[in-house]
Design a protein around this motif. Structure first.
Motif, short mmCIF file in Angstrom:
data_model
loop_
_atom_site.label_atom_id
_atom_site.label_comp_id
_atom_site.label_asym_id
_atom_site.label_seq_id
_atom_site.Cartn_x
_atom_site.Cartn_y
_atom_site.Cartn_z
N GLY A 162 9.53 4.32 19.45
CA GLY A 162 8.76 3.35 18.69
C GLY A 162 7.88 3.88 17.59
N PHE A 163 8.06 5.12 17.17
CA PHE A 163 7.30 5.63 16.03
C PHE A 163 8.27 6.24 15.03
CE2 PHE A 163 7.53 9.25 18.93
CZ PHE A 163 7.88 10.30 18.09
N ALA A 164 7.77 6.55 13.84
CA ALA A 164 8.60 7.13 12.80
C ALA A 164 7.86 8.26 12.11
CB ALA A 164 9.01 6.07 11.78
N LEU A 165 8.60 9.25 11.64
CA LEU A 165 8.07 10.29 10.78
C LEU A 165 8.52 9.99 9.36
CD1 LEU A 165 8.85 13.49 12.90
CD2 LEU A 165 6.75 12.13 12.86
N TYR A 166 7.65 10.28 8.40
CA TYR A 166 7.96 9.98 7.00
C TYR A 166 7.56 11.13 6.10
CZ TYR A 166 7.00 8.43 2.23
OH TYR A 166 6.93 8.37 0.86
N ILE A 180 -1.14 4.88 10.33
CA ILE A 180 -0.50 6.07 9.76
C ILE A 180 -1.44 7.26 9.88
CG2 ILE A 180 0.45 7.10 7.66
CD1 ILE A 180 1.28 4.34 6.76
N GLN A 181 -0.86 8.39 10.27
CA GLN A 181 -1.62 9.64 10.41
C GLN A 181 -0.89 10.75 9.67
OE1 GLN A 181 -1.88 11.00 14.45
NE2 GLN A 181 -2.92 12.91 13.93
N ARG A 182 -1.63 11.54 8.91
CA ARG A 182 -1.04 12.72 8.27
C ARG A 182 -0.94 13.83 9.31
NH1 ARG A 182 -1.77 14.69 2.75
NH2 ARG A 182 -3.43 13.15 2.54
N ASP A 222 6.11 18.66 0.83
CA ASP A 222 4.86 19.26 1.27
C ASP A 222 4.02 18.41 2.22
OD1 ASP A 222 4.36 17.37 -0.65
OD2 ASP A 222 2.93 18.55 -1.79
N GLU A 223 4.48 17.22 2.62
CA GLU A 223 3.67 16.37 3.49
C GLU A 223 4.54 15.72 4.56
OE1 GLU A 223 -0.02 14.75 0.77
OE2 GLU A 223 1.83 13.58 0.80
N LEU A 224 3.91 15.47 5.71
CA LEU A 224 4.59 14.76 6.79
C LEU A 224 3.60 13.80 7.44
CD1 LEU A 224 7.28 14.56 8.42
CD2 LEU A 224 6.24 16.15 10.06
N TYR A 225 4.03 12.54 7.59
CA TYR A 225 3.20 11.51 8.20
C TYR A 225 3.90 10.94 9.43
CZ TYR A 225 0.52 11.38 3.82
OH TYR A 225 -0.25 11.70 2.74
N ILE A 226 3.11 10.39 10.34
CA ILE A 226 3.66 9.65 11.47
C ILE A 226 3.17 8.21 11.37
CG2 ILE A 226 1.75 10.31 13.03
CD1 ILE A 226 3.88 10.31 15.29
N ILE A 227 4.08 7.28 11.61
CA ILE A 227 3.80 5.85 11.53
C ILE A 227 4.03 5.25 12.91
CG2 ILE A 227 4.36 3.68 10.38
CD1 ILE A 227 5.59 5.39 8.11
N LYS A 228 3.00 4.60 13.45
CA LYS A 228 3.08 4.01 14.79
C LYS A 228 2.68 2.55 14.74
CE LYS A 228 1.40 8.23 17.08
NZ LYS A 228 0.38 8.73 18.03
N LEU A 229 3.08 1.82 15.76
CA LEU A 229 2.60 0.46 15.94
C LEU A 229 1.16 0.51 16.46
CD1 LEU A 229 5.67 -1.25 17.64
CD2 LEU A 229 4.88 -1.59 15.29
N GLN A 230 0.35 -0.42 16.00
CA GLN A 230 -1.01 -0.54 16.53
C GLN A 230 -0.96 -0.92 18.00
OE1 GLN A 230 -3.80 0.20 15.13
NE2 GLN A 230 -3.76 -0.22 12.93
N GLN A 231 -1.84 -0.33 18.78
CA GLN A 231 -1.89 -0.64 20.21
C GLN A 231 -2.72 -1.89 20.46
OE1 GLN A 231 -0.09 1.09 22.47
NE2 GLN A 231 0.72 2.24 20.72
N GLN A 247 0.83 -1.20 0.00
CA GLN A 247 0.00 0.00 0.00
C GLN A 247 0.87 1.26 0.00
OE1 GLN A 247 -3.35 -0.23 3.00
NE2 GLN A 247 -2.19 -2.04 3.65
N ALA A 248 0.29 2.34 -0.52
CA ALA A 248 0.97 3.64 -0.46
C ALA A 248 0.92 4.18 0.96
CB ALA A 248 0.30 4.61 -1.43
N ILE A 249 1.91 4.99 1.32
CA ILE A 249 1.94 5.60 2.65
C ILE A 249 1.02 6.81 2.67
CG2 ILE A 249 3.36 6.73 4.40
CD1 ILE A 249 5.72 5.13 3.47
N ASN A 250 -0.11 6.66 3.31
CA ASN A 250 -1.05 7.77 3.53
C ASN A 250 -2.00 7.35 4.65
OD1 ASN A 250 -3.16 6.17 2.33
ND2 ASN A 250 -2.43 6.84 0.31
N GLU A 251 -2.97 8.21 4.95
CA GLU A 251 -3.87 7.94 6.06
C GLU A 251 -4.83 6.79 5.79
OE1 GLU A 251 -5.46 11.65 3.90
OE2 GLU A 251 -3.58 10.58 4.21
N HIS A 252 -4.85 6.27 4.56
CA HIS A 252 -5.71 5.13 4.22
C HIS A 252 -4.99 3.79 4.36
CE1 HIS A 252 -8.48 8.16 2.82
NE2 HIS A 252 -7.62 8.59 1.92
#
Length: 348
Positions: free
Chosen positions: A330-334, A53-55, A339-348, A40-45
């Motif tokens: 335990g999280f990452a910024l991408y 993933i959250q924008r 023009d865009e910044l996302y945060i990637i986290k592990l599911q709780q 999948q592409a990296i986005n909020e979907h």
């Protein structure tokens, strides 16, 4: 009647096919391996049992005056602050916008500051605003408080002898407290003041100078801030911490590289398709795909993998850099673009 309708449909299909193939030199007829269908592409979907993933922010404009339009730096309480260029028109190009993440990557605060002739500096728990003659501070980095506290001026009437000023500067520097200098010229006269923090108060110590003074980097108020991540200056060479595990070519086409700086654009011909990548986040494998990708490898630089995206045949290739900032929590910024910044986290 039906013959006319049929002719219209045939003509429409003809032009649709012609439009679809405009600028495309060749198409790949080999289907994509099913092993890559779940990427999948990296986005909020993005949907995963392991990651969410959250924008965090999206910018409207880019500017030569802000070559790194999204910047991230560390602050108190192991928090991160995102500095996002806010310009949407000429009236907003000097404004400021910040977001605050706690140490777990949760967005806990944001602030929009209208430009009023002051420049902000982040000094530990303080947000210091200054212009040539005035300064105030808030404690927004620490507790979200935006109450303005004014600096106290010392020697505003320039009555202190030089040895007293020099002695105070030496004491402040030796104490290890926060300080910085600012210098300016006004109507042919040169001035300098030292801002410093002492006994729960910020001060400005004024001084007349015999000539213009250049503030050294080690005395600048900006030295207290250190960016850990930014967008806007991408490198087409794939980062060492990201792996391109498969490239699926779709259409062969011609495109342009626009370098700027007075250099003329030059053309290239290559395949555009889908790229399938993997990297590590919080000790887990994270996979993703990128559409409209062009991969270049040149003998002249040892066949390094260079990545671009291309929206249309004959268009300008845009550098794609899959850039990640990995937090020890335990999280990452991408970001793949400026023009865009996302945060990637592990599911709780």
């Amino acid at each position: 009647m039906w013959i006319l309708i049929g002719l219209v449909i045939v003509v429409a299909v003809f032009y649709l096919i012609r439009w679809k193939n405009a600028g495309v030199l060749e198409r790949n007829k080999v289907p994509l391996d099913q092993a890559y269908l779940e990427f999948q592409a990296i986005n909020e979907h993005y949907r995963s049992n392991l990651f969410k993933i959250q924008r965090l922010c999206t910018l409207a404009m880019h500017s030569a005056s802000s070559p790194q339009p999204i910047r991230v730096f560390q602050t108190v309480k192991q928090q991160l602050i995102i500095d996002a260029y806010p310009k949407v028109d000429e009236e907003t190009k000097h404004d400021y916008r910040y977001y605050k993440l706690d140490q777990q990557g949760k967005l806990i605060d944001s602030i929009y500051i209208k430009y009023e002739g002051y420049w902000p500096k982040f000094i530990d728990r303080f947000m210091v605003f200054s212009n040539e003659r005035k300064a105030y501070y808030t404690t927004w980095p620490l507790d979200g408080d935006t109450t303005r506290h004014q600096f106290v001026s010392l020697n505003a009437d320039f009555s202190w002898p030089k040895d007293k000023i020099d002695q105070k500067i030496r004491v402040v520097k030796k104490s290890g407290n926060y300080y910085f200098f600012s210098a300016f010229r006004d109507h042919g006269k040169d001035f300098r003041w030292m801002a410093f923090y002492e006994q729960q108060q910020w001060y400005m110590l004024w001084e007349k100078m015999p000539g213009y003074t250049q503030v050294a980097d080690e005395d600048s108020g900006y030295r207290y801030r250190s960016d850990v991540f930014h967008t806007g200056t991408p490198d087409p060479v794939i980062p060492e911490d990201v792996r391109l595990i498969h490239f699926y070519p779709e259409e062969k086409m011609e495109y342009k590289h626009v370098i700027g700086g007075g250099t003329l654009p030059f053309s290239a011909t290559n395949w555009r398709g889908k790229g399938f990548f993997s990297t590590d986040i919080a000790g887990r494998n994270f996979s993703f795909k990128v559409d409209q990708l062009v991969v270049e490898k040149e003998k002249s630089d040892g066949f390094k993998t260079r990545l671009y995206t291309l929206t249309e045949p004959g268009g300008a290739a845009r550098i794609y850099e899959p850039a990640f900032y990995r937090s020890e929590h335990g999280f990452a910024l991408y970001s793949g673009n400026w023009d865009e910044l996302y945060i990637i986290k592990l599911q709780q």
